[in-house]
Design a protein around this motif. Sequence first.
Motif, PDB file in Angstrom:
ATOM      1  N   GLU A 258     -39.125  25.143 -10.427  1.00 52.47           N
ATOM      2  CA  GLU A 258     -39.066  23.994 -11.405  1.00 52.47           C
ATOM      3  C   GLU A 258     -39.637  24.276 -12.768  1.00 52.47           C
ATOM      4  OE1 GLU A 258     -37.982  21.203  -9.901  1.00 52.47           O
ATOM      5  OE2 GLU A 258     -38.787  19.550 -11.314  1.00 52.47           O
TER       6      GLU A 258
ATOM      7  N   LEU B 256     -37.276  25.955 -15.166  1.00 48.57           N
ATOM      8  CA  LEU B 256     -35.947  25.089 -15.386  1.00 48.57           C
ATOM      9  C   LEU B 256     -36.872  24.321 -16.645  1.00 48.57           C
ATOM     10  CD1 LEU B 256     -34.743  24.113 -11.915  1.00 48.57           C
ATOM     11  CD2 LEU B 256     -33.534  25.415 -13.951  1.00 48.57           C
ATOM     12  N   ASP B 257     -38.044  23.793 -16.357  1.00 41.36           N
ATOM     13  CA  ASP B 257     -38.707  22.794 -17.313  1.00 41.36           C
ATOM     14  C   ASP B 257     -38.775  23.618 -18.847  1.00 41.36           C
ATOM     15  OD1 ASP B 257     -39.196  20.741 -15.603  1.00 41.36           O
ATOM     16  OD2 ASP B 257     -41.388  21.371 -15.337  1.00 41.36           O
TER      17      ASP B 257
ATOM     18  N   THR C  94     -35.081  23.421 -20.242  1.00 37.86           N
ATOM     19  CA  THR C  94     -34.506  22.122 -20.695  1.00 37.86           C
ATOM     20  C   THR C  94     -35.470  21.832 -21.935  1.00 37.86           C
ATOM     21  OG1 THR C  94     -35.703  21.101 -18.916  1.00 37.86           O
ATOM     22  CG2 THR C  94     -33.486  21.622 -18.513  1.00 37.86           C
TER      23      THR C  94
ATOM     24  N   ASP D   6     -38.200  17.586 -19.678  1.00 35.03           N
ATOM     25  CA  ASP D   6     -38.400  18.457 -18.352  1.00 35.03           C
ATOM     26  C   ASP D   6     -36.881  18.514 -17.675  1.00 35.03           C
ATOM     27  OD1 ASP D   6     -38.548  16.171 -17.058  1.00 35.03           O
ATOM     28  OD2 ASP D   6     -40.649  16.527 -16.670  1.00 35.03           O
ATOM     29  N   TYR D   7     -37.072  19.224 -16.607  1.00 30.88           N
ATOM     30  CA  TYR D   7     -35.807  19.618 -15.780  1.00 30.88           C
ATOM     31  C   TYR D   7     -35.607  18.245 -14.944  1.00 30.88           C
ATOM     32  CZ  TYR D   7     -32.689  20.553 -12.246  1.00 30.88           C
ATOM     33  OH  TYR D   7     -31.662  20.800 -11.306  1.00 30.88           O
ATOM     34  N   LYS D   8     -36.447  17.283 -14.522  1.00 30.20           N
ATOM     35  CA  LYS D   8     -35.991  16.241 -13.907  1.00 30.20           C
ATOM     36  C   LYS D   8     -35.473  15.275 -14.842  1.00 30.20           C
ATOM     37  CE  LYS D   8     -38.466  13.142 -10.731  1.00 30.20           C
ATOM     38  NZ  LYS D   8     -39.469  12.337 -10.322  1.00 30.20           N
TER      39      LYS D   8
ATOM     40  N   TYR E 154     -33.653  16.189 -17.360  1.00 28.97           N
ATOM     41  CA  TYR E 154     -32.464  16.572 -17.581  1.00 28.97           C
ATOM     42  C   TYR E 154     -31.444  16.278 -16.558  1.00 28.97           C
ATOM     43  CZ  TYR E 154     -28.640  19.885 -17.668  1.00 28.97           C
ATOM     44  OH  TYR E 154     -27.522  20.712 -17.567  1.00 28.97           O
ATOM     45  N   ASN E 155     -31.997  16.455 -15.324  1.00 31.06           N
ATOM     46  CA  ASN E 155     -31.241  16.298 -14.151  1.00 31.06           C
ATOM     47  C   ASN E 155     -30.897  14.795 -14.139  1.00 31.06           C
ATOM     48  OD1 ASN E 155     -31.391  15.127 -11.124  1.00 31.06           O
ATOM     49  ND2 ASN E 155     -30.552  17.313 -11.168  1.00 31.06           N
TER      50      ASN E 155
ATOM     51  N   LEU F  19     -26.849  22.586 -13.252  1.00 31.88           N
ATOM     52  CA  LEU F  19     -27.459  24.154 -13.507  1.00 31.88           C
ATOM     53  C   LEU F  19     -26.400  24.706 -14.147  1.00 31.88           C
ATOM     54  CD1 LEU F  19     -29.374  24.687 -10.268  1.00 31.88           C
ATOM     55  CD2 LEU F  19     -30.204  24.066 -12.491  1.00 31.88           C
TER      56      LEU F  19
ATOM     57  N   LEU G  91     -26.372  24.409 -17.703  1.00 29.55           N
ATOM     58  CA  LEU G  91     -27.355  24.967 -18.259  1.00 29.55           C
ATOM     59  C   LEU G  91     -26.871  26.543 -18.435  1.00 29.55           C
ATOM     60  CD1 LEU G  91     -30.746  23.695 -16.988  1.00 29.55           C
ATOM     61  CD2 LEU G  91     -30.052  23.308 -19.274  1.00 29.55           C
TER      62      LEU G  91
END
Length: 703
Positions: free
Chosen positions: A411, A414-415, A418, A486-488, A490-491, A536, A539
């Motif tokens: 995570e 990924l953060d 993004t 952050d990744y969340k 972005y998701n 993903l 990305l």
Amino acid sequence: MTSAMLGSLGPVLMPGALVLAASLIMAADSTVPREMQEAADRALESLKKTHGAGEAARIDRGVAQVLRFWRPEDGDAAAFRAFVEVEFVPSGEPVDAVFDRMEVALERMDGYFLSMSRDLRRGLDLDLGPLLPLDERLGAFEPAAHLSEDLFKNRLAFVALLNFPLTTLEGRLARGGTWSRREWAEARLAQRFSTRIPAEVNAGLTQAYAEAARYIADYNVFMHHVLAADGRRLFPPGLRLLSHWNLRDEIKARYADPEGLARQRLIAAVMDRIVRQEIPAVAVNNPLVDWTPETGAVALSAVEDAPAPATARSEAKPDREADQRYRRWLGVFQAERATIPYYPDEPTLVDRRFNRGREIPVAQFTALLESVLSSPLGEKVGRLVAQRLGRPLEPFDIWYGGFKPRGKLGEAELDELTRKRYPSAAAYAADIPRLLRDLGFSQERAGFLADRIVVEPARGSGHALGPLRRDDKAHLRTRVGPQGMDYKGYNIAVHEMGHNVEQVFSMTTIDHTLLQGVPNTAFTEALAFVFQARDLELLGLGAPDPAAEDLAALDDFWGTREIAGVALVDIAAWRWLEAHPEATPAQFREAVVGIARDVWNRHFAPLFGVKDVTLLGIYSHMVDSGLYTPDYPLGHLIAFQVVQHFRTLKGPTGAEFERICQLGNLTPDAWMRQAVGAPLSAQPLLASTARAVEAMPSVAAAP
Ligand SMILES: [Zn+2]
């Protein structure tokens, strides 16, 4: 989440009852005042004289439909007769013109009301600095609140009822497959006016739901004060869990905790006491007392914790909760029951929920769930779960989430990725054309869509707000922190972008705006998952690997099984209420506990080896959302079917996505047949689960 959350514009469009002309007139005979019936008869005669025998059936139907909804305050018998004689239009160009006007008028009304609400809610929804008390007030203001009744008062509703057919769900299911797009649009137009609930009945509904929601909103358990049988405190100070969401999620999270099992068991015991209402009232939302679920003992706590909420009480009397849970739930039922006279074709609430909102007959729906629950795959996947856990199953393992496929990056990595790529909402917006091209849309379509999606920073976690007029834009709201997305975030943005693309195609480029949207929320969620599943890849981290697909199928199957059980409990509880409308809260509690056990014993006990578990009755939505839980398993099945369709697609994703979104608001079954070429079904999920189980040799070989 989608624009359906925004409130009253959606429900105005609720699908409705259909009434055949003959039965309508007969129904009218018994209840309609003599002078109104005479006016109707004279109007029929004169209209038939004017328009000829070719229009007789439409005239009979239209006059009966108006008569059914006409109230004394709408005018006397003479006014009624004058209205129908003037406003009826014959087939061909005259009715085409009325249809076109109506379609545009309703689009403009809904569209401007929606954009007004959106503007008024800016302070509440967007991350624009401190929240003002005024923002809450502006957000609560609903400009379209009285639109439906206003359209009756100004008789626009009656023009629709006079000239376009009301239909039944049965009729739509039986004949909808052969309808033209125009016929579907006419059906939706009339359906919009297929009920007229008096303001005071609606106010009763709002109040009952609000009371139930308040009860639920405050239902926290302070876990540091819930003691194990041996008196130990298993949870840290300050941990306050809202029932049922946080309780369930804590069970899920504790699979990663080496000491998790005792904690999970304790939470499951709390849930059981809530369902049975054996939790002491003072243990709810109160850090001042200690409670031992095993023995029921309650004592003033000697341990400091978070400050007590204003509603906490300090005395430590172990009174049970006095069936508050079931009193609130009954309150919702009674308020719904008061609406029965306004839906004469749907005298049972359970049928109405399924026929109108979901447009799937309840018998078909339960058969769908049973096909998942009775599949022998349940035992195989259960064995797999036990094997992965290294112990026999426990009842709370219905919430096992350990199949979730894990990516290669953590995570934190990924953060970082993004945040660098999307330091602001504007940076994400600028990347939308590229994202859409990578998802399989043409350069031209990607640009077209990007021009119609506004990206804004959300105060909450994120949502997508679709347009309701062709010249408006879809809004994508997502969380952007000070260091970037952050990744969340972005998701969620990719998920919401899926909603936005659906919303643009199903509103802006659809042939009839009366068919705007999708059959129900489960469908737009399914389409959003098609995007989200590829986040993903977008990305630049490569396509998901096939092993991850197997795990995802197992995860979906296990999750669908759990929530299908919950939905069956919810449906059976409402059925019981319909048979026992005068029940006391205590009687209703007993019934729900019995139903939860029955469903468990039938569909879960064989896998888990334990009988009489009540956990399926814990969902808070049962209390405050009026038979809402069936939407969850339905959502799982629909999403699986739709995602599967795109997975096996040979051509470009973008063109197919556009075609499917433009089907609009058909019945779920008609939509599915036209979208993926098969009826609504659990088969794709079951087939993928079977394949995944086969790929796990040790389980496939187990006895
Ligand atoms: Zn969503």
